[in-house]
Design a protein around this motif. Structure first.
Motif, short mmCIF file in Angstrom:
data_model
loop_
_atom_site.label_atom_id
_atom_site.label_comp_id
_atom_site.label_asym_id
_atom_site.label_seq_id
_atom_site.Cartn_x
_atom_site.Cartn_y
_atom_site.Cartn_z
N PRO A 174 0.86 -1.06 0.01
CA PRO A 174 -0.05 0.03 -0.05
C PRO A 174 0.68 1.25 -0.15
O PRO A 174 0.32 2.37 -0.46
CB PRO A 174 -0.75 0.06 1.30
CG PRO A 174 -0.28 -1.15 2.05
CD PRO A 174 0.48 -2.20 1.11
N GLU A 175 1.97 1.29 0.60
CA GLU A 175 2.83 2.67 0.63
C GLU A 175 3.13 2.89 -0.67
O GLU A 175 3.54 4.02 -1.24
CB GLU A 175 3.97 2.12 1.52
CG GLU A 175 5.02 3.57 1.72
CD GLU A 175 4.14 4.67 2.20
OE1 GLU A 175 4.84 5.69 1.80
OE2 GLU A 175 3.30 4.51 2.77
N THR A 176 3.90 1.86 -1.49
CA THR A 176 4.42 1.98 -3.12
C THR A 176 3.15 2.53 -3.71
O THR A 176 3.02 3.43 -4.53
CB THR A 176 4.78 0.95 -3.60
OG1 THR A 176 6.14 0.67 -2.92
CG2 THR A 176 5.43 1.13 -4.90
N ALA A 177 2.00 1.85 -3.53
CA ALA A 177 0.58 2.12 -4.13
C ALA A 177 0.22 3.71 -4.11
O ALA A 177 0.01 4.42 -4.91
CB ALA A 177 -0.71 1.45 -4.04
N ARG A 178 0.50 4.10 -2.74
CA ARG A 178 0.25 5.61 -2.52
C ARG A 178 1.28 6.60 -3.02
O ARG A 178 0.77 7.57 -3.88
CB ARG A 178 0.02 5.72 -0.95
CG ARG A 178 -0.27 7.22 -0.34
CD ARG A 178 0.11 7.19 1.01
NE ARG A 178 1.69 7.18 1.33
CZ ARG A 178 2.47 8.28 1.13
NH1 ARG A 178 2.08 9.28 0.28
NH2 ARG A 178 3.77 8.13 1.32
N LYS A 179 2.45 6.22 -3.02
CA LYS A 179 3.41 7.00 -3.74
C LYS A 179 3.24 7.02 -5.23
O LYS A 179 3.43 8.25 -5.85
CB LYS A 179 4.91 6.47 -3.30
CG LYS A 179 5.22 6.91 -1.88
CD LYS A 179 6.52 6.46 -1.50
CE LYS A 179 7.06 5.19 -1.64
NZ LYS A 179 8.42 5.01 -1.31
N ALA A 180 2.99 5.87 -5.69
CA ALA A 180 2.61 6.02 -7.40
C ALA A 180 1.62 6.88 -7.75
O ALA A 180 1.55 7.53 -8.52
CB ALA A 180 2.68 4.52 -7.63
N ARG A 181 0.42 6.46 -6.72
CA ARG A 181 -0.86 7.20 -7.15
C ARG A 181 -0.55 8.80 -7.18
O ARG A 181 -0.98 9.45 -7.94
CB ARG A 181 -1.93 6.90 -6.41
CG ARG A 181 -3.14 7.48 -6.59
CD ARG A 181 -4.20 7.06 -5.59
NE ARG A 181 -4.93 5.79 -6.17
CZ ARG A 181 -4.83 4.46 -5.39
NH1 ARG A 181 -4.18 4.55 -4.27
NH2 ARG A 181 -5.03 3.52 -6.11
N SER A 182 0.28 9.17 -5.97
CA SER A 182 0.81 10.62 -5.85
C SER A 182 1.26 11.09 -7.21
O SER A 182 1.14 12.19 -7.43
CB SER A 182 1.29 10.75 -4.64
OG SER A 182 1.85 11.85 -4.62
N MET A 183 2.51 10.41 -7.43
CA MET A 183 3.24 10.86 -8.75
C MET A 183 2.30 10.93 -9.99
O MET A 183 2.58 11.74 -10.83
CB MET A 183 4.35 9.72 -8.57
CG MET A 183 5.41 9.66 -7.94
SD MET A 183 6.13 11.36 -7.83
CE MET A 183 6.84 11.81 -9.15
N LEU A 184 1.56 9.73 -10.12
CA LEU A 184 0.55 9.86 -11.30
C LEU A 184 -0.27 11.29 -11.23
O LEU A 184 -0.27 11.75 -12.40
CB LEU A 184 -0.33 8.74 -11.48
CG LEU A 184 0.38 7.40 -11.69
CD1 LEU A 184 -0.35 6.17 -11.32
CD2 LEU A 184 0.56 7.41 -13.22
N THR A 185 -0.69 11.77 -10.19
CA THR A 185 -1.52 12.76 -10.03
C THR A 185 -0.66 14.09 -10.36
O THR A 185 -1.20 14.86 -10.83
CB THR A 185 -2.26 12.91 -8.76
OG1 THR A 185 -3.05 11.71 -8.33
CG2 THR A 185 -3.02 14.11 -8.41
N THR A 186 0.63 14.12 -9.52
CA THR A 186 1.48 15.01 -9.68
C THR A 186 1.79 15.51 -10.96
O THR A 186 1.82 16.69 -11.34
CB THR A 186 2.76 14.86 -8.68
OG1 THR A 186 2.09 14.78 -7.42
CG2 THR A 186 3.53 16.19 -8.98
N ILE A 187 2.11 14.66 -11.81
CA ILE A 187 2.56 14.76 -13.24
C ILE A 187 1.61 14.83 -14.20
O ILE A 187 1.85 15.15 -15.44
CB ILE A 187 3.65 13.93 -13.44
CG1 ILE A 187 3.31 12.34 -13.58
CG2 ILE A 187 5.05 14.18 -12.93
CD1 ILE A 187 4.64 11.51 -14.25
N GLY A 188 0.60 14.55 -13.68
CA GLY A 188 -0.75 14.58 -14.64
C GLY A 188 -1.16 13.64 -15.78
O GLY A 188 -1.52 13.70 -16.82
N CYS A 189 -0.61 12.47 -15.07
CA CYS A 189 -1.17 11.06 -15.98
C CYS A 189 -2.48 10.76 -15.99
O CYS A 189 -2.93 10.70 -15.05
CB CYS A 189 -0.23 9.86 -15.45
SG CYS A 189 1.56 10.30 -15.29
N SER A 190 -3.15 10.67 -17.24
CA SER A 190 -4.48 10.39 -17.19
C SER A 190 -4.89 9.02 -17.05
O SER A 190 -4.16 8.05 -17.34
CB SER A 190 -4.96 10.94 -18.35
OG SER A 190 -4.53 10.17 -19.54
#
Length: 108
Positions: free
Chosen positions: A89-105
């Protein structure tokens, strides 16, 4: 340099742990040895689901201004972190945050 020593020691203590190997790869990359860093991440990805390896790969792509490849790696990290017996879950949270931050759709 201390980071490399600590990561290498952890790697010797847990040579089959993909999280440890992924971290070692990223430490090599950040310490100026991208060839060894990417090699370690590749090996980690071959070992198991390795969501952390995909996460660090995404960070490397982002550092190299390869946003599309970074998005692909972060998406793969998120998917792998949410499946299997060893969910991360920690890596999932960080990956989701990066996806949001850089605007991946469409990353869910």
């Amino acid at each position: 340099e201390d980071a490399i020593l600590h990561a290498e020691r952890a790697s010797r203590l847990a040579p089959t742990d993909s999280k440890v190997q992924s971290t070692l790869g990223y430490v090599y990359y950040k310490s100026g040895d991208p060839g060894m860093g990417l090699k370690m991440l590749r090996e980690s990805k071959e070992r198991d689901l390795a969501p952390l390896a995909y996460f660090y790969e995404g960070k490397i792509y982002l550092d190299d201004d390869k946003t599309i490849k970074a998005c692909e790696s972060f998406k793969e990290s998120l998917q792998r972190a949410l499946k299997g017996a060893d969910k991360d879950p920690e890596t999932a949270r960080k990956a989701r945050s990066m996806l949001t931050t850089i605007g991946c759709s469409s990353f869910n």
